[in-house]
Design a protein around this motif. Structure first.
Motif, PDB file in Angstrom:
ATOM      1  N   UNK A 198       0.817  -1.204   0.000  1.00 42.50           N
ATOM      2  CA  UNK A 198       0.000   0.000   0.000  1.00 42.50           C
ATOM      3  C   UNK A 198       0.859   1.267   0.000  1.00 42.50           C
ATOM      4  N   UNK A 199       1.799   1.321   0.948  1.00 40.61           N
ATOM      5  CA  UNK A 199       2.598   2.549   1.068  1.00 40.61           C
ATOM      6  C   UNK A 199       3.623   2.656  -0.054  1.00 40.61           C
ATOM      7  N   UNK A 200       4.071   1.525  -0.562  1.00 39.09           N
ATOM      8  CA  UNK A 200       4.993   1.552  -1.708  1.00 39.09           C
ATOM      9  C   UNK A 200       4.269   2.113  -2.934  1.00 39.09           C
ATOM     10  N   UNK A 201       3.029   1.651  -3.145  1.00 34.61           N
ATOM     11  CA  UNK A 201       2.269   2.126  -4.313  1.00 34.61           C
ATOM     12  C   UNK A 201       1.992   3.622  -4.220  1.00 34.61           C
ATOM     13  N   UNK A 202       1.802   4.104  -2.998  1.00 32.60           N
ATOM     14  CA  UNK A 202       1.546   5.543  -2.802  1.00 32.60           C
ATOM     15  C   UNK A 202       2.840   6.359  -2.791  1.00 32.60           C
ATOM     16  N   UNK A 203       3.959   5.669  -2.925  1.00 34.38           N
ATOM     17  CA  UNK A 203       5.286   6.290  -2.840  1.00 34.38           C
ATOM     18  C   UNK A 203       5.452   7.075  -1.537  1.00 34.38           C
ATOM     19  N   UNK A 204       4.834   6.549  -0.487  1.00 35.00           N
ATOM     20  CA  UNK A 204       4.933   7.147   0.846  1.00 35.00           C
ATOM     21  C   UNK A 204       6.020   6.381   1.615  1.00 35.00           C
ATOM     22  N   UNK A 205       7.265   6.766   1.331  1.00 36.11           N
ATOM     23  CA  UNK A 205       8.399   6.006   1.865  1.00 36.11           C
ATOM     24  C   UNK A 205       8.520   6.165   3.388  1.00 36.11           C
ATOM     25  N   UNK A 206       8.130   7.319   3.902  1.00 33.82           N
ATOM     26  CA  UNK A 206       8.210   7.522   5.355  1.00 33.82           C
ATOM     27  C   UNK A 206       7.297   6.522   6.078  1.00 33.82           C
ATOM     28  N   UNK A 207       6.076   6.402   5.598  1.00 31.20           N
ATOM     29  CA  UNK A 207       5.142   5.464   6.238  1.00 31.20           C
ATOM     30  C   UNK A 207       5.603   4.027   6.042  1.00 31.20           C
ATOM     31  N   UNK A 208       6.141   3.748   4.858  1.00 29.28           N
ATOM     32  CA  UNK A 208       6.662   2.407   4.583  1.00 29.28           C
ATOM     33  C   UNK A 208       7.743   2.051   5.598  1.00 29.28           C
ATOM     34  N   UNK A 209       8.615   3.025   5.859  1.00 31.06           N
ATOM     35  CA  UNK A 209       9.715   2.783   6.814  1.00 31.06           C
ATOM     36  C   UNK A 209       9.160   2.613   8.230  1.00 31.06           C
ATOM     37  N   UNK A 210       8.207   3.456   8.587  1.00 31.25           N
ATOM     38  CA  UNK A 210       7.592   3.352   9.927  1.00 31.25           C
ATOM     39  C   UNK A 210       7.002   1.955  10.127  1.00 31.25           C
ATOM     40  N   UNK A 211       6.311   1.481   9.099  1.00 34.22           N
ATOM     41  CA  UNK A 211       5.679   0.165   9.179  1.00 34.22           C
ATOM     42  C   UNK A 211       6.737  -0.938   9.297  1.00 34.22           C
ATOM     43  N   UNK A 212       7.750  -0.862   8.447  1.00 35.08           N
ATOM     44  CA  UNK A 212       8.797  -1.896   8.470  1.00 35.08           C
ATOM     45  C   UNK A 212       9.528  -1.876   9.812  1.00 35.08           C
ATOM     46  N   UNK A 213       9.818  -0.669  10.328  1.00 37.19           N
ATOM     47  CA  UNK A 213      10.514  -0.575  11.617  1.00 37.19           C
ATOM     48  C   UNK A 213       9.654  -1.161  12.737  1.00 37.19           C
ATOM     49  N   UNK A 214       8.358  -0.872  12.668  1.00 36.48           N
ATOM     50  CA  UNK A 214       7.424  -1.416  13.671  1.00 36.48           C
ATOM     51  C   UNK A 214       7.469  -2.949  13.667  1.00 36.48           C
ATOM     52  N   UNK A 215       7.419  -3.529  12.477  1.00 35.64           N
ATOM     53  CA  UNK A 215       7.413  -4.995  12.367  1.00 35.64           C
ATOM     54  C   UNK A 215       8.762  -5.575  12.797  1.00 35.64           C
ATOM     55  N   UNK A 216       9.844  -4.909  12.400  1.00 40.87           N
ATOM     56  CA  UNK A 216      11.168  -5.406  12.807  1.00 40.87           C
ATOM     57  C   UNK A 216      11.309  -5.338  14.333  1.00 40.87           C
ATOM     58  N   UNK A 217      10.983  -4.186  14.910  1.00 41.22           N
ATOM     59  CA  UNK A 217      11.162  -4.018  16.359  1.00 41.22           C
ATOM     60  C   UNK A 217      10.325  -5.014  17.151  1.00 41.22           C
ATOM     61  N   UNK A 218       9.083  -5.226  16.681  1.00 41.52           N
ATOM     62  CA  UNK A 218       8.182  -6.093  17.444  1.00 41.52           C
ATOM     63  C   UNK A 218       8.409  -7.578  17.178  1.00 41.52           C
ATOM     64  N   UNK A 219       8.705  -7.891  15.904  1.00 36.72           N
ATOM     65  CA  UNK A 219       8.631  -9.313  15.535  1.00 36.72           C
ATOM     66  C   UNK A 219       9.902  -9.908  14.935  1.00 36.72           C
ATOM     67  N   UNK A 220      10.771  -9.057  14.420  1.00 36.77           N
ATOM     68  CA  UNK A 220      12.006  -9.577  13.811  1.00 36.77           C
ATOM     69  C   UNK A 220      13.212  -8.790  14.313  1.00 36.77           C
ATOM     70  N   UNK A 221      13.389  -8.669  15.628  1.00 35.85           N
ATOM     71  CA  UNK A 221      14.494  -7.821  16.124  1.00 35.85           C
ATOM     72  C   UNK A 221      15.860  -8.272  15.602  1.00 35.85           C
TER      73      UNK A 221
END
Ligand code: AMP
Ligand code: MG
Length: 498
Positions: A198-221
């Motif tokens: 979704x965020x990649x298609x919208x070219x919203x890289x900030x939100x994409x990063x926020x989402x990826x960081x959230x998933x990494x921090x919570x689930x893939x540290x």
């Protein structure tokens, strides 16, 4: 003296859960706060004691009428703050644009004995992402999702869980008028590949990063260090998701599970089986089996699932490209799928065959068996269970009787016996009984439970919940649930309508 008029707070249902900041804290780019639409006069339809235990709850706590209303979205669950999340996705190989939780409400995240869990209501009414849909789920598909979530968990396959299903007599229009239900789902996260797309298609890289960081921090540290990927945490994330997805699909293949709608919005970032729609456990073994009546091209046929998962991972990789920034790193993260899937698959199949060690000829032994099974469309679950019983010391006839080509079977079983020579056969047989289930959620079993539930008899659901939660046990007295499907089973048509 002034008297203040206080509006009494609405009575909330209490489950004594300990809520914590969750996905909703990422902000309005990711989700919209919204209340459920009440369902009139809800009643319990099914409850999973083992899912309740994940929350540290006794299943009895869920029989409180206030709680049932909360699980129907008709009352607030104390501490929850519902949101609908935003995602997009590829459906049947085509970019579908924005989708989102059109009928699911994320109530929030709670501390649980095994780690934080999100609680979600599916079918609790319209959201900003309903796209013309009614936000509801019908009783039949809710029962199927409830039972299959718990069946997969019982089989040891990664899955979202189902705590309960509640029904209401409120009408819902599908091909005909049906009644509504809500499934309460649990998972460490309900984030899908489609959230990233979704965020990649919208070219919203900030939100994409926020989402990826959230998933990494919570689930893939462990991905944070980017080990093996030149310090690139996002490539390491992709690699981890790739490995988990390969392992999950290998388990699907081994148990004969067809998902039916492997769209990228139905692929969990945690490698969990998610969104049970037109799924099916194979009856007779047909590698080309298509379980979704709407899948006219067979895109999601049983034997296509491993490739489709890889295609979906490729979409995830593309979505993560703005963060990974290097095509070679992204490809290096996806590449291990091609090795990992066959390793995982063969390991599962070896275990099903009772083989404790690896031999080069195992793939050929398996191949010969699969060709025999396919030629006669031999019942997948019954074959494996009978083979296990035979290796345990039982006669060979019950296995042999499954094949028309007795000669072909005799040749194969002799090869199998030779391969097991020198091993402790009873011990191998017991190990086989622990990986070859006696009970799977065949379509006709679900259908029978649904028909009973429509008459307000939920005993079939309760029985199946128990059998499927412990599918490797013998469960004396329940032989009929482990038997061949009746003739009418082949006439059951399951489509995307839910
Ligand atoms: P599914 O095929 O169930 O995975 O759903 C695909 C998309 O359609 C998701 O965005 C769902 O939220 C949405 N959707 C499916 N059924 C409904 C419905 N009855 N009302 C609103 N949205 C729905
Ligand atoms: Mg879906």
């Amino acid at each position: 003296m002034t008297v203040e008029t206080l509006t009494p707070p609405p009575v909330q249902a209490e489950l004594g859960l300990s809520w914590r900041p969750g996905f909703a804290t990422l902000g309005p780019a990711f989700s919209t706060a919204i209340q459920a639409q009440p369902l009139p006069a809800p009643y319990p339809v099914g409850v999973s004691a083992s899912a309740a235990a994940l929350l540290g709850l006794d299943a009895l706590a869920l029989s409180d009428p206030l709680v049932i209303e909360a699980l129907a979205g008709s009352r607030t669950l104390a501490g929850s703050s519902p949101v609908a999340t935003l995602y997009s996705g590829h459906q049947f190989g085509v970019w579908a644009g924005q989708l989102g939780d059109g009928r699911a409400l994320l109530l929030g995240e709670v501390d649980a004995p095994g780690g934080p869990l999100e609680i979600q209501l599916k079918g609790a009414g319209r959201t900003p992402y309903s796209r013309g849909g009614d936000g509801r789920a019908v009783l039949r598909s809710s029962i199927r999702e409830f039972l299959c979530s718990e069946a997969m968990a019982g089989l040891g396959i990664p899955t979202t869980r189902a705590l309960a299903v509640v029904g209401s007599d409120a009408g819902v229009r599908r091909e005909e008028i049906e009644t509504a239900a809500v499934v309460t789902r649990l998972a460490p996260s309900f984030i899908r590949f489609g959230h990233f797309e979704h965020f990649a298609a919208r070219q919203d890289v900030d939100s994409l990063r926020t989402l990826a960081d959230h998933i990494i921090d919570r689930h893939y540290p462990q991905a944070r260090a980017g080990e093996g990927f030149a310090g690139n945490a996002y490539a390491a994330l992709l690699a981890q998701v790739t490995l988990r997805t390969a392992a999950m699909v290998a388990q699907w293949q081994a148990v004969g599970f067809c998902h039916g709608v492997m769209n990228t919005d139905n692929m969990s970032i945690l490698g969990l089986t998610i969104d049970y729609g037109p799924f099916q456990f194979l009856d007779g073994f047909d590698p080309r089996h298509i379980c979704n009546h709407s899948d006219t091209q067979g895109r999601y046929a049983y034997d296509q699932q491993p490739q489709v998962a890889y295609w979906n991972l490729f979409c995830l990789g593309q979505a993560l490209m703005p963060l990974i920034g290097d095509t070679e790193l992204a490809m290096a993260a996806l590449e291990p799928y091609k090795q990992r899937f066959p390793i995982e698959y063969l390991a599962r199949m070896r275990a099903k065959l009772g083989l404790a060690d690896e031999q080069p000829e195992d793939a050929d032994l398996l191949d010969g068996l699969l060709r025999l099974l396919a030629a006669h469309q031999v019942d997948w679950t019954i074959f494996w269970r009978r083979l296990a019983d035979h290796v345990c010391g039982g006669p060979v006839e019950p296995v042999r009787d499954l094949f028309l080509d007795r000669e072909g079977f005799d040749t194969w079983i002799a090869r199998h016996a030779a391969r097991l020579a020198g091993t402790d056969r009873p011990a191998a047989g017991l190990a086989m009984l622990a990986v070859n289930p006696r009970f799977v959620l065949r379509n006709h079993l679900g259908e029978t439970a649904i028909r009973q539930a429509r008459q307000k008899d939920y005993s079939g659901i309760a029985a199946l919940t128990t059998l499927l939660s412990w599918p490797f046990e013998q469960h004396p007295g329940f032989d009929a649930y482990a038997d061949f499907p009746p003739d009418w089973a082949s006439t059951i048509e399951i489509s995307c309508s839910s």
